[in-house]
Design a protein around this motif. Structure first.
Motif, PDB file in Angstrom:
ATOM      1  N   GLY A  35     -50.640  23.249  -8.061  1.00  9.48           N
ATOM      2  CA  GLY A  35     -50.243  22.511  -6.877  1.00  9.48           C
ATOM      3  C   GLY A  35     -49.071  21.568  -7.104  1.00  9.48           C
ATOM      4  N   GLN A  36     -48.592  21.469  -8.336  1.00  6.49           N
ATOM      5  CA  GLN A  36     -47.444  20.604  -8.628  1.00  6.49           C
ATOM      6  C   GLN A  36     -46.277  21.459  -9.120  1.00  6.49           C
ATOM      7  N   ASN A  37     -45.098  20.853  -9.167  1.00  3.73           N
ATOM      8  CA  ASN A  37     -43.934  21.617  -9.624  1.00  3.73           C
ATOM      9  C   ASN A  37     -43.275  20.982 -10.847  1.00  3.73           C
ATOM     10  N   HIS A  38     -43.983  20.076 -11.538  1.00  2.41           N
ATOM     11  CA  HIS A  38     -43.387  19.472 -12.722  1.00  2.41           C
ATOM     12  C   HIS A  38     -44.456  19.020 -13.716  1.00  2.41           C
ATOM     13  N   PHE A  39     -43.991  18.806 -14.937  1.00  2.00           N
ATOM     14  CA  PHE A  39     -44.826  18.316 -16.033  1.00  2.00           C
ATOM     15  C   PHE A  39     -43.999  17.293 -16.803  1.00  2.00           C
ATOM     16  N   GLU A  40     -44.509  16.086 -16.963  1.00  2.00           N
ATOM     17  CA  GLU A  40     -43.801  15.031 -17.676  1.00  2.00           C
ATOM     18  C   GLU A  40     -44.413  14.856 -19.066  1.00  2.00           C
ATOM     19  N   PHE A  41     -43.539  14.594 -20.047  1.00  2.00           N
ATOM     20  CA  PHE A  41     -44.006  14.415 -21.418  1.00  2.00           C
ATOM     21  C   PHE A  41     -42.997  13.581 -22.196  1.00  2.00           C
ATOM     22  N   VAL A  42     -43.423  13.108 -23.348  1.00  2.00           N
ATOM     23  CA  VAL A  42     -42.565  12.362 -24.256  1.00  2.00           C
ATOM     24  C   VAL A  42     -42.395  13.208 -25.509  1.00  2.00           C
ATOM     25  N   ALA A  43     -41.155  13.310 -25.978  1.00  2.00           N
ATOM     26  CA  ALA A  43     -40.869  14.024 -27.222  1.00  2.00           C
ATOM     27  C   ALA A  43     -40.168  13.063 -28.179  1.00  2.00           C
ATOM     28  N   MET A  44     -40.574  13.094 -29.422  1.00  2.00           N
ATOM     29  CA  MET A  44     -39.951  12.273 -30.456  1.00  2.00           C
ATOM     30  C   MET A  44     -38.801  13.050 -31.077  1.00  2.00           C
ATOM     31  N   ASP A  45     -37.680  12.350 -31.329  1.00  2.00           N
ATOM     32  CA  ASP A  45     -36.558  13.030 -31.972  1.00  2.00           C
ATOM     33  C   ASP A  45     -36.664  12.892 -33.494  1.00  2.00           C
ATOM     34  N   MET A  46     -35.629  13.320 -34.199  1.00  2.00           N
ATOM     35  CA  MET A  46     -35.653  13.337 -35.661  1.00  2.00           C
ATOM     36  C   MET A  46     -35.682  11.938 -36.286  1.00  2.00           C
ATOM     37  N   VAL A  47     -35.300  10.919 -35.520  1.00  2.07           N
ATOM     38  CA  VAL A  47     -35.349   9.543 -36.033  1.00  2.07           C
ATOM     39  C   VAL A  47     -36.498   8.757 -35.397  1.00  2.07           C
ATOM     40  N   ASP A  48     -37.478   9.514 -34.868  1.00  7.64           N
ATOM     41  CA  ASP A  48     -38.702   8.952 -34.270  1.00  7.64           C
ATOM     42  C   ASP A  48     -38.457   8.088 -33.043  1.00  7.64           C
ATOM     43  N   ARG A  49     -37.419   8.412 -32.293  1.00  7.17           N
ATOM     44  CA  ARG A  49     -37.194   7.739 -31.009  1.00  7.17           C
ATOM     45  C   ARG A  49     -37.842   8.580 -29.917  1.00  7.17           C
ATOM     46  N   PRO A  50     -38.617   7.932 -29.039  1.00  5.58           N
ATOM     47  CA  PRO A  50     -39.242   8.683 -27.943  1.00  5.58           C
ATOM     48  C   PRO A  50     -38.261   8.935 -26.792  1.00  5.58           C
ATOM     49  N   TRP A  51     -38.340  10.129 -26.214  1.00  7.07           N
ATOM     50  CA  TRP A  51     -37.543  10.508 -25.048  1.00  7.07           C
ATOM     51  C   TRP A  51     -38.488  11.030 -23.976  1.00  7.07           C
ATOM     52  N   GLU A  52     -38.303  10.553 -22.740  1.00  3.41           N
ATOM     53  CA  GLU A  52     -39.141  10.989 -21.623  1.00  3.41           C
ATOM     54  C   GLU A  52     -38.449  12.136 -20.903  1.00  3.41           C
ATOM     55  N   PHE A  53     -39.142  13.263 -20.823  1.00  2.07           N
ATOM     56  CA  PHE A  53     -38.595  14.459 -20.182  1.00  2.07           C
ATOM     57  C   PHE A  53     -39.518  14.940 -19.071  1.00  2.07           C
ATOM     58  N   LYS A  54     -38.964  15.741 -18.204  1.00  4.01           N
ATOM     59  CA  LYS A  54     -39.736  16.347 -17.115  1.00  4.01           C
ATOM     60  C   LYS A  54     -39.291  17.799 -16.982  1.00  4.01           C
ATOM     61  N   VAL A  55     -40.249  18.725 -17.093  1.00  5.15           N
ATOM     62  CA  VAL A  55     -39.988  20.144 -16.863  1.00  5.15           C
ATOM     63  C   VAL A  55     -40.406  20.447 -15.435  1.00  5.15           C
ATOM     64  N   SER A  56     -39.490  21.056 -14.674  1.00  7.35           N
ATOM     65  CA  SER A  56     -39.739  21.339 -13.257  1.00  7.35           C
ATOM     66  C   SER A  56     -39.468  22.793 -12.939  1.00  7.35           C
ATOM     67  N   ILE A  57     -40.107  23.249 -11.856  1.00  8.54           N
ATOM     68  CA  ILE A  57     -39.827  24.567 -11.278  1.00  8.54           C
ATOM     69  C   ILE A  57     -39.637  24.381  -9.780  1.00  8.54           C
ATOM     70  N   ARG A  58     -39.040  25.359  -9.141  1.00 10.36           N
ATOM     71  CA  ARG A  58     -38.842  25.297  -7.697  1.00 10.36           C
ATOM     72  C   ARG A  58     -40.179  25.434  -6.975  1.00 10.36           C
ATOM     73  N   ASN A  59     -40.289  24.767  -5.824  1.00 11.21           N
ATOM     74  CA  ASN A  59     -41.517  24.829  -5.018  1.00 11.21           C
ATOM     75  C   ASN A  59     -41.663  26.145  -4.281  1.00 11.21           C
ATOM     76  N   GLU A  60     -40.543  26.756  -3.915  1.00 12.29           N
ATOM     77  CA  GLU A  60     -40.591  27.942  -3.055  1.00 12.29           C
ATOM     78  C   GLU A  60     -39.909  29.129  -3.719  1.00 12.29           C
ATOM     79  N   GLY A  61     -40.290  30.309  -3.239  1.00 12.20           N
ATOM     80  CA  GLY A  61     -39.639  31.526  -3.704  1.00 12.20           C
ATOM     81  C   GLY A  61     -40.222  32.045  -5.008  1.00 12.20           C
ATOM     82  N   LYS A  62     -39.788  33.245  -5.359  1.00 11.81           N
ATOM     83  CA  LYS A  62     -40.276  33.894  -6.572  1.00 11.81           C
ATOM     84  C   LYS A  62     -39.553  33.388  -7.813  1.00 11.81           C
ATOM     85  N   TYR A  63     -38.337  32.881  -7.648  1.00  9.11           N
ATOM     86  CA  TYR A  63     -37.516  32.461  -8.778  1.00  9.11           C
ATOM     87  C   TYR A  63     -37.971  31.093  -9.255  1.00  9.11           C
ATOM     88  N   LYS A  64     -38.672  31.042 -10.365  1.00  7.60           N
ATOM     89  CA  LYS A  64     -39.265  29.799 -10.842  1.00  7.60           C
ATOM     90  C   LYS A  64     -38.624  29.319 -12.142  1.00  7.60           C
TER      91      LYS A  64
END
Length: 122
Positions: A35-64
């Protein structure tokens, strides 16, 4: 256990825009709730700095086709990413549950020798 959730060669638009287009086959590695179109997460880089990211897909259509936003633009600028660099998201999985993400970026030094982009910062 560690797994590569996504690996991609950075395109010109990935390096200059505020989002990274993700390979379709990587979508299953990001648990977008029903029922949602995104997922949020934190990823640590090589120097242990956190980065906030969001993976999204389109709400409509077959192309996701998924994309990643959030702090992607800041990450790309700070790491001075350019076309041809390689980005990986590595996921730490325990049982069937994702526990953490790590992001790495590498530059092809020569003849297939990849060096972390942090090694180029000075």
């Amino acid at each position: 256990m560690e797994e590569v959730a996504m690996e991609k060669s950075v395109s010109k638009s990935d390096a200059t825009n505020n989002r990274l287009e993700l390979p379709m086959e990587s979508l299953s590695n990001f648990p977008i709730p029903n029922g949602q179109n995104h997922f949020e997460f934190v990823a640590m880089d090589m120097v242990d700095r956190p980065w906030e990211f969001k993976v999204s897909i389109r709400n409509e259509g077959k192309y996701k086709k998924p994309w990643m936003s959030g702090q992607w633009g800041s990450y790309a600028r700070e790491k001075r990413l350019k076309q041809g660099d390689r980005v990986k998201l590595i996921v730490q999985v325990e049982g069937n549950v994702v526990r953490s993400y790590r992001i790495t970026a590498e530059r092809n030094l020569t003849m297939g020798i990849w060096i972390p982009v942090e090694d180029f910062a000075s």
